[in-house]
Design an enzyme around this catalytic site. Structure first.
Site, short mmCIF file in Angstrom:
data_model
loop_
_atom_site.label_atom_id
_atom_site.label_comp_id
_atom_site.label_asym_id
_atom_site.label_seq_id
_atom_site.Cartn_x
_atom_site.Cartn_y
_atom_site.Cartn_z
N ASP A 190 0.85 -1.19 0.00
CA ASP A 190 0.00 0.00 0.00
C ASP A 190 0.88 1.24 0.00
O ASP A 190 1.96 1.26 0.60
CB ASP A 190 -0.92 0.00 1.23
CG ASP A 190 -2.15 -0.87 1.01
OD1 ASP A 190 -2.24 -1.49 -0.07
OD2 ASP A 190 -3.00 -0.94 1.92
N ASP A 192 0.45 4.09 1.41
CA ASP A 192 0.46 4.95 2.60
C ASP A 192 1.07 4.29 3.82
O ASP A 192 0.92 4.78 4.94
CB ASP A 192 -0.98 5.40 2.92
CG ASP A 192 -1.95 4.24 3.02
OD1 ASP A 192 -1.51 3.09 2.90
OD2 ASP A 192 -3.15 4.50 3.21
N TRP A 253 -13.54 0.18 -1.49
CA TRP A 253 -12.81 -0.18 -0.27
C TRP A 253 -13.35 -1.44 0.39
O TRP A 253 -14.56 -1.57 0.57
CB TRP A 253 -12.89 0.98 0.73
CG TRP A 253 -12.09 0.68 1.97
CD1 TRP A 253 -10.78 0.95 2.19
CD2 TRP A 253 -12.57 -0.02 3.13
NE1 TRP A 253 -10.40 0.46 3.42
CE2 TRP A 253 -11.48 -0.14 4.01
CE3 TRP A 253 -13.79 -0.58 3.49
CZ2 TRP A 253 -11.58 -0.77 5.24
CZ3 TRP A 253 -13.90 -1.22 4.72
CH2 TRP A 253 -12.80 -1.29 5.59
N GLU A 256 -11.22 -7.17 -0.31
CA GLU A 256 -10.33 -7.89 -1.25
C GLU A 256 -9.19 -8.59 -0.50
O GLU A 256 -8.78 -9.69 -0.87
CB GLU A 256 -9.80 -6.93 -2.34
CG GLU A 256 -8.58 -6.10 -2.04
CD GLU A 256 -8.75 -5.10 -0.91
OE1 GLU A 256 -9.89 -4.79 -0.55
OE2 GLU A 256 -7.73 -4.64 -0.37
N ASP A 257 -8.71 -7.96 0.58
CA ASP A 257 -7.63 -8.60 1.35
C ASP A 257 -8.14 -9.86 2.06
O ASP A 257 -7.42 -10.85 2.20
CB ASP A 257 -6.99 -7.61 2.33
CG ASP A 257 -8.01 -6.81 3.12
OD1 ASP A 257 -9.22 -6.95 2.87
OD2 ASP A 257 -7.60 -6.02 3.99
N MET A 283 1.17 4.68 9.23
CA MET A 283 0.32 5.05 8.10
C MET A 283 0.37 6.55 7.90
O MET A 283 0.26 7.31 8.87
CB MET A 283 -1.11 4.59 8.35
CG MET A 283 -2.03 4.98 7.21
SD MET A 283 -3.66 4.28 7.37
CE MET A 283 -3.42 2.73 6.58
N HIS A 286 -4.43 10.47 6.25
CA HIS A 286 -5.19 11.02 5.12
C HIS A 286 -6.67 10.76 5.32
O HIS A 286 -7.07 9.91 6.13
CB HIS A 286 -4.72 10.39 3.79
CG HIS A 286 -4.89 8.89 3.74
ND1 HIS A 286 -6.03 8.28 3.31
CD2 HIS A 286 -4.04 7.89 4.09
CE1 HIS A 286 -5.88 6.97 3.37
NE2 HIS A 286 -4.68 6.70 3.86
N ARG A 288 -10.48 9.59 3.68
CA ARG A 288 -10.91 8.57 2.73
C ARG A 288 -10.93 9.17 1.32
O ARG A 288 -11.39 10.29 1.12
CB ARG A 288 -12.31 8.07 3.13
CG ARG A 288 -12.95 7.04 2.22
CD ARG A 288 -12.23 5.70 2.19
NE ARG A 288 -12.30 4.97 3.44
CZ ARG A 288 -13.34 4.21 3.82
NH1 ARG A 288 -14.40 4.10 3.05
NH2 ARG A 288 -13.31 3.57 4.95
C1 BGN Z 1 -11.98 -5.17 7.35
C2 BGN Z 1 -12.11 -5.14 5.84
C3 BGN Z 1 -10.75 -5.21 5.24
C4 BGN Z 1 -9.87 -4.08 5.79
C5 BGN Z 1 -9.84 -4.20 7.31
C6 BGN Z 1 -9.00 -3.14 7.98
C7 BGN Z 1 -14.23 -6.14 5.11
C8 BGN Z 1 -14.98 -7.41 4.78
C9 BGN Z 1 -16.01 -7.67 5.82
C10 BGN Z 1 -16.53 -9.07 5.85
N1 BGN Z 1 -12.93 -6.28 5.41
O1 BGN Z 1 -13.22 -5.09 7.94
O2 BGN Z 1 -10.84 -5.12 3.84
O3 BGN Z 1 -8.57 -4.17 5.29
O4 BGN Z 1 -11.16 -4.12 7.79
O5 BGN Z 1 -9.41 -1.86 7.71
O6 BGN Z 1 -14.84 -5.09 5.12
#
Ligand code: BGN
Length: 353
Positions: A190, A192, A253, A256-257, A283, A286, A288
Site C-alpha cells: 500500500d 500509505d 474499499w 479484497e484482502d 500510516m 489522510h 478517505r
Molecule cells: C476489514 C475489511 C478489510 C480491511 C480491514 C481493515 C471487510 C470485509 C467484511 C466481511 N474487510 O473489515 O478489507 O482491510 O477491515 O481496515 O470489510
C-alpha cells in the site's frame, strides 16, 4: 568403569548445574528475554531510539574500482533497526534522487560490492496519491538498499475515474513486473504504509505467503483480527499463481484482502507473518479517497470466494495497458482497468441466503 552410584551423582549434579544456569539467566535478562534467547524468538526492539534510514548509507557504496566478487551475506550487516519516520514535509522527487544516487532508471538497484542474494519487486497500486508516493519512496529506497536486495519498484496507476480496484491493480503489477526480471519475491505494498524497522526483510518465505504489516500504528501495533492480510505482503511468483492471483472483482474499499487470505487457505497454503515487534508500520495520515467508496457487495462476494476463486484472478485478468514508463525512481505502469459492473457479473452474482 563408573558405578551406578557415581552415575546417579553425576546426573543430579548436572541437573542442579543446569537449574542454576537457568535461574541465573532469568535473573540477568528477565524471564521473557531469557526464554527468547533459549528458544530462539525475535529480540525486543526499542522504538524510542530510532535512526535515520540514510545513516552512513553512502559509506557502504564502494568506489568504481571495486569489483563484485561474491554474494551478499545472508543477513545484511548494514541494518540499523528502528527508523525515524516523520510526515511533516513531503520530499521532492529531486531530493529523493539525490539521496539515492545508485538507483537506476525504472527504480532499479543492485548492491554494488556484492551480488544481491534476493531479487525483489515492490508493487504499489496507485491513484491520486502523489505526495504519499514520494514519502514512501523517500523511506523505501534506502530501506531496501540496507537489506542489500536486488530490487525494483513498480507503481501501477489506475487511469480514469472509475472506482478504485486495488487487487486488480496488483494483478497487473505482477504480470508487468515479471516481464522485466525473474523475481524471487513480489512485495504487494500500500502507498500509505511506511515500515519502521529495516530488519523487516522484504524477502519471501519459501513455503507460504507472508504478511509483513502485522503491526500498524492505526491498529495500535497489533492485528485488527486474526485473518487480516491487508497492507503489505510478500509472495513468490509460484505462490501467487497457485492462488490464481488476486480477485479482479472488488471495486472500492474493503474485502479484497480477506478474499486473498481465503484463497490462500482454499489453495492449501497458509499465512506466515512478520512478528508484531518487527512488522511495525506508520500510516501516512489522510482522509478517505473519493472514488474508493466502500464496496457494498463485499460480504456477498466473500461468501462466494470458495466457489469463484479459481475463475476470478490471473486467469481472467483483462485490462488495457496505456503506458510503461521508466522514471528515475520507479517503473510506472498505467492501465485502463474498466469500470465496476453496473449489475453484478457472474463472478460476483448475488445469492439469496
Ligand atoms: C476489514 C475489511 C478489510 C480491511 C480491514 C481493515 C471487510 C470485509 C467484511 C466481511 N474487510 O473489515 O478489507 O482491510 O477491515 O481496515 O470489510
Amino acid at each position: 568403569m563408573f558405578s551406578a552410584r557415581t552415575d546417579k551423582q553425576c546426573f543430579f549434579m548436572c541437573l542442579a548445574a543446569s537449574q542454576l544456569l537457568f535461574i541465573l539467566l532469568l535473573y540477568r535478562r528477565g524471564a521473557a528475554s531469557a526464554f527468547r534467547g533459549i528458544f530462539g524468538g525475535s529480540p525486543e526492539w526499542d522504538y524510542s531510539k530510532t535512526q535515520d534510514v540514510y545513516t552512513n548509507l553512502s559509506l557502504f557504496i564502494p568506489d568504481h574500482r571495486t569489483v563484485r566478487a561474491q554474494y551478499c551475506p545472508v543477513s545484511s550487516p548494514i541494518l540499523v533497526g528502528p527508523l525515524t519516520i516523520t510526515f511533516t514535509e513531503t520530499p521532492s522527487l529531486k531530493k529523493i534522487q539525490l539521496k539515492n544516487r545508485y538507483v537506476t532508471s525504472g527504480g532499479y538497484f543492485s548492491p554494488r560490492h556484492c551480488f544481491g542474494r534476493y531479487r525483489t519487486a515492490v508493487i504499489i497500486p496507485h491513484r491520486n496519491r502523489e505526495s504519499h508516493l514520494r514519502t514512501l519512496l523517500y523511506y523505501l529506497h534506502p530501506f531496501l538498499q540496507r537489506q542489500q536486495l536486488h530490487y525494483a519498484i513498480f507503481v501501477v496507476h489506475q487511469a480514469g475515474n472509475a472506482t478504485f480496484n486495488r487487487a486488480k491493480l496488483l494483478n497487473i503489477g505482477v504480470r508487468e513486473a515479471l516481464r522485466y526480471d525473474d523475481w524471487d519475491c513480489l512485495i504487494l505494498h500500500d502507498v500509505d504504509l511506511v515500515p519502521e524497522n529495516d530488519h523487516n526483510l522484504y524477502i519471501c518465505d519459501e513455503y507460504y505467503p507472508k504478511h509483513l504489516s502485522s503491526a500498524m500504528d492505526k491498529f495500535q501495533y497489533s492485528l485488527p483480527y486474526w485473518a487480516y492480510f491487508g497492507g503489505v505482503s510478500a509472495v513468490t511468483p509460484d505462490q501467487f499463481m497457485k492462488i490464481n492471483g488476486f480477485p479482479n472483482t472488488y471495486w472500492g474499499w474493503g474485502g479484497e484482502d480477506d478474499d486473498i487470505a481465503m484463497r490462500i487457505r482454499l489453495s492449501g497454503l497458509s499465512i506466515t507473518r512478520t512478528p508484531l515487534s518487527l512488522g511495525r508500520y506508520k500510516m501516512i495520515p489522510h482522509d478517505r479517497d473519493s472514488g474508493n467508496e466502500e464496496n457494498s457487495h463485499r460480504y456477498t462476494q466473500l461468501r462466494n470466494t470458495r466457489k469463484n476463486w479459481r475463475d476470478d484472478g490471473m486467469n481472467s485478468l483483462e485490462f488495457h495497458l496505456l503506458s510503461r514508463e521508466k522514471t528515475p525512481l520507479y517503473t510506472n505502469i498505467t492501465a485502463d482497468i474498466g469500470d465496476a459492473p453496473a449489475t453484478p457479473t457472474e463472478a460476483t452474482k448475488w445469492r439469496i441466503f
